[in-house]
Design a protein around this motif. Structure first.
Motif, PDB file in Angstrom:
ATOM      1  N   UNK A 102      -1.426  -4.237  -3.268  1.00 20.49           N
ATOM      2  CA  UNK A 102      -1.219  -5.073  -4.461  1.00 20.49           C
ATOM      3  C   UNK A 102      -0.291  -6.254  -4.156  1.00 20.49           C
ATOM      4  N   UNK A 103      -0.563  -7.368  -4.802  1.00 21.42           N
ATOM      5  CA  UNK A 103       0.263  -8.573  -4.618  1.00 21.42           C
ATOM      6  C   UNK A 103       0.422  -9.289  -5.950  1.00 21.42           C
ATOM      7  N   UNK A 104       1.607  -9.718  -6.233  1.00 21.26           N
ATOM      8  CA  UNK A 104       1.869 -10.623  -7.356  1.00 21.26           C
ATOM      9  C   UNK A 104       3.275 -11.183  -7.177  1.00 21.26           C
ATOM     10  N   UNK A 105       3.624 -12.146  -8.027  1.00 14.27           N
ATOM     11  CA  UNK A 105       4.949 -12.771  -7.894  1.00 14.27           C
ATOM     12  C   UNK A 105       5.583 -12.931  -9.273  1.00 14.27           C
ATOM     13  N   UNK A 106       6.909 -12.910  -9.297  1.00 14.70           N
ATOM     14  CA  UNK A 106       7.667 -13.096 -10.541  1.00 14.70           C
ATOM     15  C   UNK A 106       8.754 -14.132 -10.277  1.00 14.70           C
ATOM     16  N   UNK A 107       8.970 -15.007 -11.260  1.00 16.38           N
ATOM     17  CA  UNK A 107      10.000 -16.038 -11.084  1.00 16.38           C
ATOM     18  C   UNK A 107      11.157 -15.809 -12.037  1.00 16.38           C
ATOM     19  N   UNK A 108      12.321 -16.285 -11.642  1.00 17.53           N
ATOM     20  CA  UNK A 108      13.470 -16.159 -12.541  1.00 17.53           C
ATOM     21  C   UNK A 108      13.288 -17.098 -13.726  1.00 17.53           C
ATOM     22  N   UNK A 109      13.925 -16.755 -14.834  1.00 20.49           N
ATOM     23  CA  UNK A 109      13.763 -17.525 -16.061  1.00 20.49           C
ATOM     24  C   UNK A 109      12.481 -17.177 -16.782  1.00 20.49           C
ATOM     25  N   UNK A 110      11.830 -16.118 -16.315  1.00 23.32           N
ATOM     26  CA  UNK A 110      10.585 -15.680 -16.952  1.00 23.32           C
ATOM     27  C   UNK A 110      10.577 -14.152 -17.022  1.00 23.32           C
ATOM     28  N   UNK A 111       9.957 -13.640 -18.061  1.00 28.35           N
ATOM     29  CA  UNK A 111       9.807 -12.182 -18.168  1.00 28.35           C
ATOM     30  C   UNK A 111       8.365 -11.839 -17.845  1.00 28.35           C
ATOM     31  N   UNK A 112       8.198 -10.826 -17.008  1.00 32.01           N
ATOM     32  CA  UNK A 112       6.829 -10.438 -16.664  1.00 32.01           C
ATOM     33  C   UNK A 112       6.506  -9.034 -17.172  1.00 32.01           C
ATOM     34  N   UNK A 113       5.422  -8.931 -17.898  1.00 33.66           N
ATOM     35  CA  UNK A 113       4.959  -7.627 -18.380  1.00 33.66           C
ATOM     36  C   UNK A 113       4.006  -7.039 -17.357  1.00 33.66           C
ATOM     37  N   UNK A 114       4.280  -5.805 -16.966  1.00 35.03           N
ATOM     38  CA  UNK A 114       3.471  -5.141 -15.953  1.00 35.03           C
ATOM     39  C   UNK A 114       2.649  -4.084 -16.677  1.00 35.03           C
ATOM     40  N   UNK A 115       1.361  -4.357 -16.801  1.00 36.36           N
ATOM     41  CA  UNK A 115       0.518  -3.534 -17.675  1.00 36.36           C
ATOM     42  C   UNK A 115      -0.466  -2.693 -16.892  1.00 36.36           C
ATOM     43  N   UNK A 148       0.862  -1.193   0.000  1.00 33.26           N
ATOM     44  CA  UNK A 148       0.000   0.000   0.000  1.00 33.26           C
ATOM     45  C   UNK A 148       0.889   1.231   0.000  1.00 33.26           C
ATOM     46  N   UNK A 149       0.465   2.216  -0.762  1.00 34.89           N
ATOM     47  CA  UNK A 149       1.246   3.457  -0.797  1.00 34.89           C
ATOM     48  C   UNK A 149       0.314   4.640  -1.013  1.00 34.89           C
ATOM     49  N   UNK A 150       0.498   5.660  -0.179  1.00 31.09           N
ATOM     50  CA  UNK A 150      -0.302   6.881  -0.327  1.00 31.09           C
ATOM     51  C   UNK A 150       0.606   8.065  -0.564  1.00 31.09           C
ATOM     52  N   UNK A 151       0.098   9.037  -1.300  1.00 31.47           N
ATOM     53  CA  UNK A 151       0.756  10.337  -1.395  1.00 31.47           C
ATOM     54  C   UNK A 151      -0.209  11.352  -0.789  1.00 31.47           C
ATOM     55  N   UNK A 152       0.151  11.881   0.342  1.00 34.96           N
ATOM     56  CA  UNK A 152      -0.775  12.752   1.066  1.00 34.96           C
ATOM     57  C   UNK A 152      -1.962  11.920   1.514  1.00 34.96           C
ATOM     58  N   UNK A 153      -3.144  12.413   1.169  1.00 34.09           N
ATOM     59  CA  UNK A 153      -4.370  11.722   1.584  1.00 34.09           C
ATOM     60  C   UNK A 153      -4.772  10.643   0.582  1.00 34.09           C
ATOM     61  N   UNK A 154      -4.137  10.651  -0.593  1.00 36.00           N
ATOM     62  CA  UNK A 154      -4.595   9.778  -1.687  1.00 36.00           C
ATOM     63  C   UNK A 154      -3.815   8.466  -1.709  1.00 36.00           C
ATOM     64  N   UNK A 197       2.789   0.062   3.724  1.00 39.10           N
ATOM     65  CA  UNK A 197       2.734  -1.276   4.323  1.00 39.10           C
ATOM     66  C   UNK A 197       2.973  -2.305   3.225  1.00 39.10           C
ATOM     67  N   UNK A 198       3.145  -3.546   3.637  1.00 43.16           N
ATOM     68  CA  UNK A 198       3.403  -4.611   2.671  1.00 43.16           C
ATOM     69  C   UNK A 198       4.875  -4.988   2.657  1.00 43.16           C
ATOM     70  N   UNK A 199       5.185  -6.050   1.934  1.00 42.11           N
ATOM     71  CA  UNK A 199       6.571  -6.532   1.920  1.00 42.11           C
ATOM     72  C   UNK A 199       6.991  -6.947   0.518  1.00 42.11           C
TER      73      UNK A 199
END
Lengths: 303, 415
Positions: free
Chosen positions: A21-34, A9-15, A56-58
């Protein structure tokens, strides 16, 4: 190697711009973030690179906290920038050294990538003397320095002509082949489709879908058929077909029709019916949506 | 530490290989060599056979009033003035009109009518701003008139000379510092610090602002720690300044050594009495750490702007502060023991220049020196820390201008 993005989670000011958000990426693979402009792609990447601190989040790499400055990472920010008044090779060596290489390796790597992007004649030139396209290639080259284990590229294709884009795609493919982990954000679906194994779609700070591109296409195309006729001008077909098969949704697309059977197996019935209609069929079979279709469909649902 | 070294070497090389920096340094070195050779040049000129003032009090070179013509009251006066004004008075014009014609024909530049009672008139066709022929003649005739009066009173020229040169003998003992002797050298050294701070302070803020403007900063802060970056840049600017300053000092010393023999004893005395070990240590300590302090301030402010064109307004505050320190230092040189000077020599932002100057002018108590030194070190450490935080803050913030107080608050909150 698995990089996990967990409930960021990320806010700028009040927004709040990233809503867990959660997702995972593995080596040997290319991931497009759209995602659309302002969807949160660059913010996510900047959080991952520790430019911004998430609220928050890791970020975990193989289940341990991810520390970008301790890894071999190549990073191309969305806002490109290098020293305009300094020599090309000297500053690439400088960046390579800051990322942990010794002088010999830094020089070797910088030379290799400048040559790879066919800019060998400009090594001793000041960056400002290069054309915009060549400057873009130098900026991409800096991300490949030191042969990073993880490559994170924010909109890498913007500003590249098709020939240079091909050179760049080849570099990414070779990195993936060597078992490295690649993430890149892009608006250009064609490039993503060509290069990526996985995709993650973000919209207004939320992940709409994430996973293997082939699986996603299969899933999105499930229970859908594609019909294309030789006589494309026959506009009465959807109405006639709908009368014959009231449960099927018919949508014109790509010079034909997408037939959504709503989960029912009607392929055989449809084929028989089409044969009886005295129509010249150009193509009839399972529908495989393009990434653009999936993007528009998913983002459209949310709009 | 490794990254600090990498940043330091890269920035130092960039600064030292700048053509403008090399040219400026070489030009100033040449100027210093030339300035330090002025006494030798003067002595060469004197030795070249040009006539100069010599002899008794009434002997004045005719060359003091070149291209002059005279109309002289009578023969007796002509004889009296011949040794003073030279051969030219032995061929006076017969009348004022004849002399005026010579002026109009440009045979002479100035004409003098000297009357029997030594009153005189100077006549010019055109008079340049710098022409002081009439003042020179006035001085000579006044002296002759005084001599004539002395002779009327029965005194000889020797009596006159003895009276005029008689002096009460005395000795001066300065137990502490001699402000009169030390002023010139210490002030010149303070000016060097002034130039270094403004030149390299603005340089380091430009480097950082340009990195932000060109978006290079994002690559840098994702490659290494902000502390390595800011400390490396400040250290490189400091080292570049020291190298440049060192080159200038070397040029000055070389000139001094080459021409020492031709320097007047007074100048040599000024150097020997000013450049004591105590003064040099005070100067080096306060100038160096004060310089570093200002570099951190300039660096921090450079990282608060998004565009190069906003840089001058962002650094205006610290420039004003430094100019105030300079003004306070000049004031302190006049009154080194005043309360203002004492306070100025303790506050780190002003002690950079005030303390060395006070140290040259007066005996500064050890307590004040130690207090000022400690405050300087603590302030440098604090502003180094703050500038790292502000740099990190700056790397995340583009766009609207933010008040400095808010920047500091937010930068420290992220710490």
């Amino acid at each position: 190697m698995v990089l996990e993005i967990l409930d960021i989670k990320k806010s700028f000011g009040e927004r709040e711009v990233l809503h867990g958000i959660s997702f995972a990426v593995s080596s040997g693979r290319a991931m497009g973030f759209l995602g659309r402009n302002g969807a949160g792609k660059s913010t996510t990447i900047r959080c991952l690179m520790d430019v911004f601190r998430p609220d928050s989040g890791r970020f975990l790499l193989d289940s341990v906290p991810f520390q970008p400055r301790k890894m071999k990472i190549g990073y191309l920010p969305e806002e490109r920038g290098m020293y305009q008044k300094n020599e090309v090779l000297a500053q690439l060596v400088y960046f390579a050294r800051l990322r942990g290489a010794n002088q010999t390796d830094a020089l070797k790597s910088a030379n290799h990538w400048v040559d790879y992007f066919q800019l060998g004649d400009y090594k001793r030139k000041k960056l400002e003397t290069l054309s915009k396209g060549n400057q873009q290639k130098i900026q991409i080259a800096q991300a490949f320095l030191n042969e990073p284990d993880i490559l994170i590229l924010d909109e890498p294709f913007s500003g590249l002509d098709p020939v240079n884009a091909q050179v760049f795609k080849d570099a990414i493919k070779s990195f993936v082949k060597e078992g490295r982990l690649v993430i890149f954000s892009s608006h250009q679906m064609g490039y993503v489709e060509e290069v990526c194994d996985d995709v993650t779609l973000i919209h207004e700070g939320r992940i709409l879908l994430s996973g293997d591109l082939s699986d996603i296409k299969l899933e999105e195309g499930r229970s859908k058929l594609f019909l294309s006729l030789l006589d494309e001008g026959d506009s009465s077909l959807p109405e006639i077909m709908h009368r014959a098969f009231p449960g099927i949704l018919i949508t014109p697309a790509h010079g034909g029709f997408i037939l959504d059977t709503q989960g029912e197996d009607r392929q055989g019935d449809l084929l028989k019916w089409l044969s009886a209609q005295d129509l010249v069929i150009r193509r009839f079979g399972l529908y495989e949506p393009s990434l653009t279709d999936i993007f528009i469909s998913k983002v459209g649902e949310q709009a | 530490m490794k990254d600090f070294r990498t940043v330091f070497l890269y920035e130092l090389k960039t600064q030292l290989t700048k053509r403008s920096a090399i040219v400026t340094t070489v030009v100033i070195m040449v100027i210093l060599l030339a300035v330090s050779s002025i006494p030798r040049l003067i002595s060469l000129f004197d030795a070249s056979g040009q006539p100069s003032v010599s002899g008794g009090p009434s002997s004045v070179s005719a060359g003091a009033i070149p291209d002059a013509g005279f109309v002289i009251g009578d023969h007796e006066l002509q004889g009296l003035l011949a040794p003073v004004l030279g051969e030219v008075v032995s061929r006076p014009y017969a009348s004022r009109d004849e002399m005026v014609r010579a002026l109009k024909d440009k045979q002479i530049k100035v004409g003098f009518v000297i009357n029997k009672d030594l009153s005189w008139e100077a006549v010019y066709q055109d008079r340049s701003m710098a022409d002081s022929s009439d003042a020179a003649l006035g001085g000579i005739l006044s002296r002759v008139k005084r001599e004539r009066m002395l002779l009327d009173l029965g005194l000889t020229l020797e009596n006159f000379s003895a009276i005029e040169t008689a002096q009460a003998e005395g000795t001066v003992t300065v137990m502490g510092r001699s402000g009169m002797e030390n002023y010139f050298v210490s002030f010149a050294m303070m000016l060097a610090v002034y130039m270094m701070v403004l030149l390299y302070g603005n340089g380091v803020s430009s480097v950082i602002a340009r990195e932000k403007d060109s978006r290079t900063m994002e690559i840098l802060i994702t490659s290494t720690r902000p502390s390595s970056l800011i400390l490396g840049k400040v250290a490189a600017s400091g080292a570049a300044a020291v190298i440049m300053f060192g080159a200038l000092v070397l040029a000055g010393l070389a000139g001094f050594q080459l021409n020492k023999a031709t320097y007047p004893p007074m100048v040599l005395g000024m150097f020997s009495s000013s450049l004591t070990p105590g003064f040099i240590w005070t100067y080096v300590f306060f100038s160096l750490f004060g310089f570093i302090l200002y570099l951190f301030l300039f660096a921090a402010l450079g990282s608060t702007v998004s565009k190069m064109e906003d840089l001058s307004s962002a650094t205006a505050l610290v420039q004003f502060l430094f100019i105030a320190a300079y003004l306070l230092a000049t004031l302190s040189a006049q009154m080194p023991d005043s309360t203002l000077a004492v306070i100025g020599s303790v506050i780190p932002f002003t002690s950079v220049m005030v303390m060395p100057l006070r140290g040259a002018m007066t005996t500064v108590p050890w307590g004040q020196l130690i207090l000022s030194g400690l405050l300087m070190l603590l302030t440098v450490a604090f502003f180094a820390f703050l500038s790292i935080k502000i740099y990190r803050w700056g790397s995340l913030n583009y766009g609207n201008k933010t008040k400095l107080s808010r920047i500091v608050r937010e930068a420290l909150r992220r710490a």
